[in-house]
Design a protein around this motif. Structure first.
Motif, PDB file in Angstrom:
ATOM      1  N   TYR A  11       0.839  -1.208   0.000  1.00 55.49           N
ATOM      2  CA  TYR A  11       0.000   0.000   0.000  1.00 55.49           C
ATOM      3  C   TYR A  11       0.874   1.258   0.000  1.00 55.49           C
ATOM      4  CZ  TYR A  11      -3.380   3.461   1.657  1.00 55.49           C
ATOM      5  OH  TYR A  11      -4.161   4.583   1.793  1.00 55.49           O
ATOM      6  N   ILE A  12       1.924   1.254   0.793  1.00 57.75           N
ATOM      7  CA  ILE A  12       2.829   2.401   0.863  1.00 57.75           C
ATOM      8  C   ILE A  12       3.575   2.572  -0.465  1.00 57.75           C
ATOM      9  CG2 ILE A  12       4.942   3.259   1.970  1.00 57.75           C
ATOM     10  CD1 ILE A  12       3.906   1.948   4.565  1.00 57.75           C
ATOM     11  N   ASP A  13       3.987   1.461  -1.056  1.00 58.66           N
ATOM     12  CA  ASP A  13       4.728   1.520  -2.323  1.00 58.66           C
ATOM     13  C   ASP A  13       3.821   1.782  -3.515  1.00 58.66           C
ATOM     14  OD1 ASP A  13       7.091   1.052  -0.995  1.00 58.66           O
ATOM     15  OD2 ASP A  13       7.052  -1.123  -1.324  1.00 58.66           O
ATOM     16  N   GLY A  14       2.484   1.629  -3.339  1.00 60.21           N
ATOM     17  CA  GLY A  14       1.537   1.850  -4.432  1.00 60.21           C
ATOM     18  C   GLY A  14       1.459   0.686  -5.399  1.00 60.21           C
ATOM     19  N   ASN A  15       1.615  -0.522  -4.916  1.00 62.98           N
ATOM     20  CA  ASN A  15       1.600  -1.711  -5.760  1.00 62.98           C
ATOM     21  C   ASN A  15       0.267  -2.457  -5.742  1.00 62.98           C
ATOM     22  OD1 ASN A  15       4.284  -1.248  -6.369  1.00 62.98           O
ATOM     23  ND2 ASN A  15       5.040  -2.559  -4.710  1.00 62.98           N
ATOM     24  N   LEU A  16      -0.805  -1.846  -5.223  1.00 57.95           N
ATOM     25  CA  LEU A  16      -2.094  -2.529  -5.104  1.00 57.95           C
ATOM     26  C   LEU A  16      -3.091  -1.942  -6.100  1.00 57.95           C
ATOM     27  CD1 LEU A  16      -2.397  -2.641  -1.214  1.00 57.95           C
ATOM     28  CD2 LEU A  16      -1.588  -4.449  -2.718  1.00 57.95           C
ATOM     29  N   ASP A  17      -4.099  -2.744  -6.430  1.00 60.20           N
ATOM     30  CA  ASP A  17      -5.172  -2.213  -7.283  1.00 60.20           C
ATOM     31  C   ASP A  17      -6.223  -1.531  -6.400  1.00 60.20           C
ATOM     32  OD1 ASP A  17      -6.434  -4.325  -6.100  1.00 60.20           O
ATOM     33  OD2 ASP A  17      -6.736  -5.505  -7.914  1.00 60.20           O
ATOM     34  N   GLU A  18      -7.273  -0.994  -7.011  1.00 60.60           N
ATOM     35  CA  GLU A  18      -8.245  -0.157  -6.286  1.00 60.60           C
ATOM     36  C   GLU A  18      -9.001  -0.929  -5.205  1.00 60.60           C
ATOM     37  OE1 GLU A  18     -10.814   1.856  -8.997  1.00 60.60           O
ATOM     38  OE2 GLU A  18      -9.150   2.550 -10.231  1.00 60.60           O
ATOM     39  N   ILE A  19      -9.369  -2.150  -5.489  1.00 60.54           N
ATOM     40  CA  ILE A  19     -10.132  -2.951  -4.514  1.00 60.54           C
ATOM     41  C   ILE A  19      -9.262  -3.231  -3.287  1.00 60.54           C
ATOM     42  CG2 ILE A  19     -11.281  -5.169  -4.145  1.00 60.54           C
ATOM     43  CD1 ILE A  19     -11.939  -5.141  -7.161  1.00 60.54           C
ATOM     44  N   GLN A  20      -8.012  -3.601  -3.504  1.00 60.46           N
ATOM     45  CA  GLN A  20      -7.116  -3.899  -2.390  1.00 60.46           C
ATOM     46  C   GLN A  20      -6.800  -2.621  -1.605  1.00 60.46           C
ATOM     47  OE1 GLN A  20      -3.904  -5.762  -4.536  1.00 60.46           O
ATOM     48  NE2 GLN A  20      -4.677  -7.838  -4.121  1.00 60.46           N
ATOM     49  N   ILE A  21      -6.708  -1.472  -2.294  1.00 61.30           N
ATOM     50  CA  ILE A  21      -6.470  -0.196  -1.598  1.00 61.30           C
ATOM     51  C   ILE A  21      -7.628   0.116  -0.658  1.00 61.30           C
ATOM     52  CG2 ILE A  21      -6.311   2.309  -1.942  1.00 61.30           C
ATOM     53  CD1 ILE A  21      -4.678   1.738  -4.464  1.00 61.30           C
ATOM     54  N   LYS A  22      -8.864  -0.071  -1.124  1.00 53.28           N
ATOM     55  CA  LYS A  22     -10.036   0.180  -0.276  1.00 53.28           C
ATOM     56  C   LYS A  22     -10.057  -0.756   0.927  1.00 53.28           C
ATOM     57  CE  LYS A  22     -12.894   2.086  -3.938  1.00 53.28           C
ATOM     58  NZ  LYS A  22     -14.060   1.920  -4.781  1.00 53.28           N
ATOM     59  N   ASN A  23      -9.710  -2.029   0.718  1.00 53.42           N
ATOM     60  CA  ASN A  23      -9.687  -2.997   1.831  1.00 53.42           C
ATOM     61  C   ASN A  23      -8.642  -2.609   2.883  1.00 53.42           C
ATOM     62  OD1 ASN A  23     -11.707  -4.560   0.732  1.00 53.42           O
ATOM     63  ND2 ASN A  23     -10.297  -5.978  -0.288  1.00 53.42           N
ATOM     64  N   ILE A  24      -7.458  -2.196   2.451  1.00 55.24           N
ATOM     65  CA  ILE A  24      -6.405  -1.811   3.389  1.00 55.24           C
ATOM     66  C   ILE A  24      -6.800  -0.531   4.137  1.00 55.24           C
ATOM     67  CG2 ILE A  24      -4.004  -0.978   3.534  1.00 55.24           C
ATOM     68  CD1 ILE A  24      -4.211  -3.964   3.211  1.00 55.24           C
ATOM     69  N   VAL A  34      -3.442  -2.055  13.428  1.00 58.32           N
ATOM     70  CA  VAL A  34      -3.037  -1.940  12.030  1.00 58.32           C
ATOM     71  C   VAL A  34      -2.646  -0.502  11.733  1.00 58.32           C
ATOM     72  CG1 VAL A  34      -3.807  -2.178   9.634  1.00 58.32           C
ATOM     73  CG2 VAL A  34      -4.448  -3.912  11.314  1.00 58.32           C
ATOM     74  N   LYS A  35      -3.399   0.464  12.318  1.00 57.32           N
ATOM     75  CA  LYS A  35      -3.091   1.885  12.106  1.00 57.32           C
ATOM     76  C   LYS A  35      -1.727   2.224  12.704  1.00 57.32           C
ATOM     77  CE  LYS A  35      -4.996   6.482  12.536  1.00 57.32           C
ATOM     78  NZ  LYS A  35      -6.146   7.294  12.851  1.00 57.32           N
ATOM     79  N   LEU A  36      -1.433   1.692  13.886  1.00 53.58           N
ATOM     80  CA  LEU A  36      -0.145   1.924  14.517  1.00 53.58           C
ATOM     81  C   LEU A  36       0.986   1.321  13.677  1.00 53.58           C
ATOM     82  CD1 LEU A  36       1.444   2.939  17.012  1.00 53.58           C
ATOM     83  CD2 LEU A  36       1.088   0.668  17.988  1.00 53.58           C
ATOM     84  N   GLN A  37       0.774   0.113  13.197  1.00 52.11           N
ATOM     85  CA  GLN A  37       1.775  -0.545  12.363  1.00 52.11           C
ATOM     86  C   GLN A  37       1.982   0.232  11.059  1.00 52.11           C
ATOM     87  OE1 GLN A  37       0.824  -4.636  11.462  1.00 52.11           O
ATOM     88  NE2 GLN A  37       2.939  -5.133  10.936  1.00 52.11           N
ATOM     89  N   TYR A  38       0.884   0.758  10.487  1.00 54.15           N
ATOM     90  CA  TYR A  38       0.965   1.545   9.251  1.00 54.15           C
ATOM     91  C   TYR A  38       1.787   2.809   9.482  1.00 54.15           C
ATOM     92  CZ  TYR A  38      -0.541   4.692   5.503  1.00 54.15           C
ATOM     93  OH  TYR A  38      -0.562   5.582   4.466  1.00 54.15           O
TER      94      TYR A  38
END
Length: 161
Positions: A11-24, A34-38
């Motif tokens: 997600y940080i590198d921008g290697n996901l598609d739109e559906i995976q971005i919304k899920n993350i 997860v927010k802390l880890q992000y």
């Protein structure tokens, strides 16, 4: 590395598609761990991007190549095979074969059948030696002789150079 961490890095590198971005994004908003880890991964990514890469000096390649040139060239190994070993192995096999042949001859009995009753030797050489056969034989001999002469002459020519 667990899957959520891998997904966050993607997600940080921008290697996901739109559906995976919304899920993350939903996972980041709904789960505090997860927010802390992000946020930790974002800080780590920022620290990596701020680091300056070390570059070798301009003469690094030249220095390495000079050091390589100073090293002695490897010498190929030239091993010599002792001919006594080869001859002794050959002698062992020759003696073994002669011993087996002697054993077979010693333990066998020789009886010769009487070929006189059944075998008659009536050779008509005129049937086999025809003029065509003689011409073929002489032609092959001439060709073989020419090849041999070519070989000898080329060998002499190569030794003169």
């Amino acid at each position: 590395m667990n899957t959520i961490e891998q997904q966050l890095w993607d997600y940080i590198d921008g290697n996901l598609d739109e559906i995976q971005i919304k899920n993350i994004e939903e996972k980041i908003e709904s789960n505090a761990a997860v927010k802390l880890q992000y946020e930790e991964l974002l800080n780590l990514n920022f620290a990596f991007s701020e680091m300056e890469l070390d570059e070798p000096s301009m003469s690094f390649t030249r220095n390495v190549m000079e050091n390589v040139a100073l090293e002695p060239a490897p010498v190929s190994l030239k091993t010599r095979v002792d001919t006594r070993i080869i001859f002794s192995i050959g002698a062992f096999f020759v003696i073994s074969i002669l011993g087996l042949l002697g054993y077979i001859l010693y333990n066998s009995t020789f009886t010769m059948p009487n070929f006189g009753k059944y075998f008659t030797a009536d050779f008509n050489l005129d049937k086999y030696i025809t003029p065509t056969a003689m011409y073929v034989f002489i032609g092959l001999d001439i060709i073989i002789g020419l090849i041999f002469m070519d070989y000898v002459l080329r060998r002499k020519l190569n030794h003169k150079d």
